[in-house]
Enzyme design. Sequence first.
Site, PDB file in Angstrom:
ATOM      1  N   ASP A  30      29.702  74.795  28.177  1.00 58.36           N
ATOM      2  CA  ASP A  30      28.846  73.709  27.671  1.00 58.36           C
ATOM      3  C   ASP A  30      28.922  73.569  26.150  1.00 58.36           C
ATOM      4  O   ASP A  30      27.936  73.155  25.515  1.00 58.36           O
ATOM      5  CB  ASP A  30      27.372  73.912  28.060  1.00 58.36           C
ATOM      6  CG  ASP A  30      27.108  73.792  29.545  1.00 58.36           C
ATOM      7  OD1 ASP A  30      28.074  73.569  30.305  1.00 58.36           O
ATOM      8  OD2 ASP A  30      25.940  73.918  29.945  1.00 58.36           O
ATOM      9  N   CYS A  60      30.784  72.209  35.233  1.00 55.93           N
ATOM     10  CA  CYS A  60      31.395  73.518  35.090  1.00 55.93           C
ATOM     11  C   CYS A  60      32.436  73.902  36.139  1.00 55.93           C
ATOM     12  O   CYS A  60      33.616  74.031  35.847  1.00 55.93           O
ATOM     13  CB  CYS A  60      30.279  74.546  35.080  1.00 55.93           C
ATOM     14  SG  CYS A  60      30.805  76.235  35.219  1.00 55.93           S
ATOM     15  N   LYS A  99      32.515  84.780  33.385  1.00 53.73           N
ATOM     16  CA  LYS A  99      31.999  83.914  34.443  1.00 53.73           C
ATOM     17  C   LYS A  99      33.087  83.483  35.430  1.00 53.73           C
ATOM     18  O   LYS A  99      34.161  83.059  35.040  1.00 53.73           O
ATOM     19  CB  LYS A  99      31.363  82.681  33.798  1.00 53.73           C
ATOM     20  CG  LYS A  99      30.793  81.658  34.764  1.00 53.73           C
ATOM     21  CD  LYS A  99      30.057  80.582  33.987  1.00 53.73           C
ATOM     22  CE  LYS A  99      29.632  79.422  34.856  1.00 53.73           C
ATOM     23  NZ  LYS A  99      28.854  78.415  34.110  1.00 53.73           N
ATOM     24  N   HIS A 141      32.184  81.686  39.120  1.00 51.46           N
ATOM     25  CA  HIS A 141      31.577  80.435  39.610  1.00 51.46           C
ATOM     26  C   HIS A 141      32.517  79.599  40.469  1.00 51.46           C
ATOM     27  O   HIS A 141      32.493  78.368  40.418  1.00 51.46           O
ATOM     28  CB  HIS A 141      31.047  79.593  38.433  1.00 51.46           C
ATOM     29  CG  HIS A 141      29.967  78.626  38.865  1.00 51.46           C
ATOM     30  ND1 HIS A 141      29.731  77.448  38.187  1.00 51.46           N
ATOM     31  CD2 HIS A 141      29.081  78.671  39.887  1.00 51.46           C
ATOM     32  CE1 HIS A 141      28.734  76.809  38.784  1.00 51.46           C
ATOM     33  NE2 HIS A 141      28.326  77.533  39.814  1.00 51.46           N
ATOM     34  N   HIS A 150      25.719  78.057  27.204  1.00 47.93           N
ATOM     35  CA  HIS A 150      24.920  77.593  28.343  1.00 47.93           C
ATOM     36  C   HIS A 150      23.501  78.156  28.265  1.00 47.93           C
ATOM     37  O   HIS A 150      23.300  79.269  27.792  1.00 47.93           O
ATOM     38  CB  HIS A 150      25.621  78.083  29.618  1.00 47.93           C
ATOM     39  CG  HIS A 150      25.176  77.440  30.892  1.00 47.93           C
ATOM     40  ND1 HIS A 150      23.926  77.640  31.429  1.00 47.93           N
ATOM     41  CD2 HIS A 150      25.832  76.636  31.764  1.00 47.93           C
ATOM     42  CE1 HIS A 150      23.828  76.978  32.578  1.00 47.93           C
ATOM     43  NE2 HIS A 150      24.975  76.356  32.803  1.00 47.93           N
ATOM     44  N   ASP A 164      34.427  74.256  29.102  1.00 49.17           N
ATOM     45  CA  ASP A 164      34.569  73.740  30.456  1.00 49.17           C
ATOM     46  C   ASP A 164      34.099  72.297  30.591  1.00 49.17           C
ATOM     47  O   ASP A 164      34.441  71.613  31.559  1.00 49.17           O
ATOM     48  CB  ASP A 164      33.840  74.635  31.458  1.00 49.17           C
ATOM     49  CG  ASP A 164      32.352  74.788  31.156  1.00 49.17           C
ATOM     50  OD1 ASP A 164      31.881  74.295  30.110  1.00 49.17           O
ATOM     51  OD2 ASP A 164      31.649  75.420  31.971  1.00 49.17           O
ATOM     52  N   ASN A 165      33.308  71.822  29.662  1.00 51.41           N
ATOM     53  CA  ASN A 165      32.861  70.423  29.646  1.00 51.41           C
ATOM     54  C   ASN A 165      32.199  70.168  28.303  1.00 51.41           C
ATOM     55  O   ASN A 165      32.131  71.059  27.453  1.00 51.41           O
ATOM     56  CB  ASN A 165      31.892  70.117  30.798  1.00 51.41           C
ATOM     57  CG  ASN A 165      30.805  71.149  31.002  1.00 51.41           C
ATOM     58  OD1 ASN A 165      30.804  71.879  31.986  1.00 51.41           O
ATOM     59  ND2 ASN A 165      29.877  71.245  30.060  1.00 51.41           N
ATOM     60  N   LYS A 201      27.156  66.636  28.852  1.00 53.20           N
ATOM     61  CA  LYS A 201      27.448  67.230  30.147  1.00 53.20           C
ATOM     62  C   LYS A 201      26.839  66.386  31.274  1.00 53.20           C
ATOM     63  O   LYS A 201      25.718  65.895  31.157  1.00 53.20           O
ATOM     64  CB  LYS A 201      26.870  68.649  30.191  1.00 53.20           C
ATOM     65  CG  LYS A 201      27.043  69.368  31.525  1.00 53.20           C
ATOM     66  CD  LYS A 201      26.440  70.756  31.460  1.00 53.20           C
ATOM     67  CE  LYS A 201      26.577  71.490  32.787  1.00 53.20           C
ATOM     68  NZ  LYS A 201      26.061  72.860  32.720  1.00 53.20           N
TER      69      LYS A 201
END
Length: 447
Positions: free
Chosen positions: A17, A56, A112, A114, A201, A264-265, A280
């Site tokens: 993020d 994500c 991470k 996920h 995040h 990731d974004n 996001k």
Amino acid sequence: MSTATTAPNIVFILADDLGYADLSVYGQRNYTTPHLDRLAGEGVRFTQAYANSAVCSATRLALITGRYQYRLAAGLEEPIPSNAANIGLPPEHPTLPSLLKAAGYDTALIGKWHLGRPPAFGPLHSGYDRFFGNLGGVVDYFTHKNGVGDDLAPDLYEGTVPVERTGYYTYVLADEAEKYVRERATQANPFFLSLHFTAPHWPWEGPHDEAVSRQLKDLFHYDGGTQRTYGEIVQALDAAVGQVLHALEATGQAENTIVVFTSDNGGERFSDTWPFVGQKTELLEGGLRVPTLLRWPARLQPQVQTQVTATMDWLPTLLAAAQAPVDGLYPSDGINLLPVLQGQQPVHPRQLFWRYKSQSQRALRDGDWKYLKINEHEFLFHVVDDPRERANLRERQPEVFARLKAAWELRNQDFLEITPQTFTHGLTPDIQADRYVPSRLARHVRK
């Protein structure tokens, strides 16, 4: 043997993020990020790098497979629900770590994951020799737990075994990564290290906010955080990256190690996405553009690169750098960036496709143009001249608008649809992603 001919080590650092202008080298003025600024000065700084998704796990799926996330059920919506035992990255699908492993690399994920939970899914099923980190989407920075209220549970693993650590999670991951880098200095095989931080995040906890952590019942905590706290989270991330970079230098591995840093974004809530709007969960530029850096002293000169890129480009690029083949049965949707970085002309026009929230948001970039649909409202932007997406040229450029809209529809036919059967697996329209309130979409849907 010359470092120009030996296989490079690879350290892929993924923030969570992070907004486009959250680093001082990209324009942040409220705090500094000296280690990442130095990485930018010694390597490649990309100015038109996109995440494969505005959320994500979908982007992470594109990263590890090198393909559009919409080719797999786990990439259709966000997030992967924790109770959906049948949703995740299929172990049989080739991945960046599995392909590098087949080429002789030792592989590790620190941080991470996920992409689905054991026993059916997990890092050790998908090409990593070693895993230390959290399996889900978020953990508290101090307790290393996830969940809400009474459901808060530990989510920290060494391989498949739950473990405990004391300390701020960003620094815990940096310590593990430094240890790995130093251990690898004495080994013959090259290594691929995925270092996937959860910072910045939420929860909104800086390194000195352990008291905040003890009081939390909901990690999202709508009433939490400040700009100052967010800056401390990003600065801790910068320090952690600096710790790993120092370990590479101290062990003599920096020259022939590829270091990639990206997000990731786009950013969320307290982040800075200037000069873009959106964040996001939104297919505006602020939800998709990400700061992206690459350093490989043995092969690449420092440069500012305008090549349009996407997350899925890293698989073909890093495999090419390692002289490792792609899997012909699972061709990448990305491109190998090395020729451009070594002086060839940029790939232009480049076409990139996005959809989100059961297609209520759609976007396609083709060259310098971008088609965008938000609910029933459609737009055409020249995102090079108008990066803030203010001037809707749909009426002035009807042929360009029609061409990009048709291109989106055609490309969408290549991908999986979201069906009622998909939703029965836990991917419902009102899952956690809807807790984010789009902050800027309303500006673009006014008639």
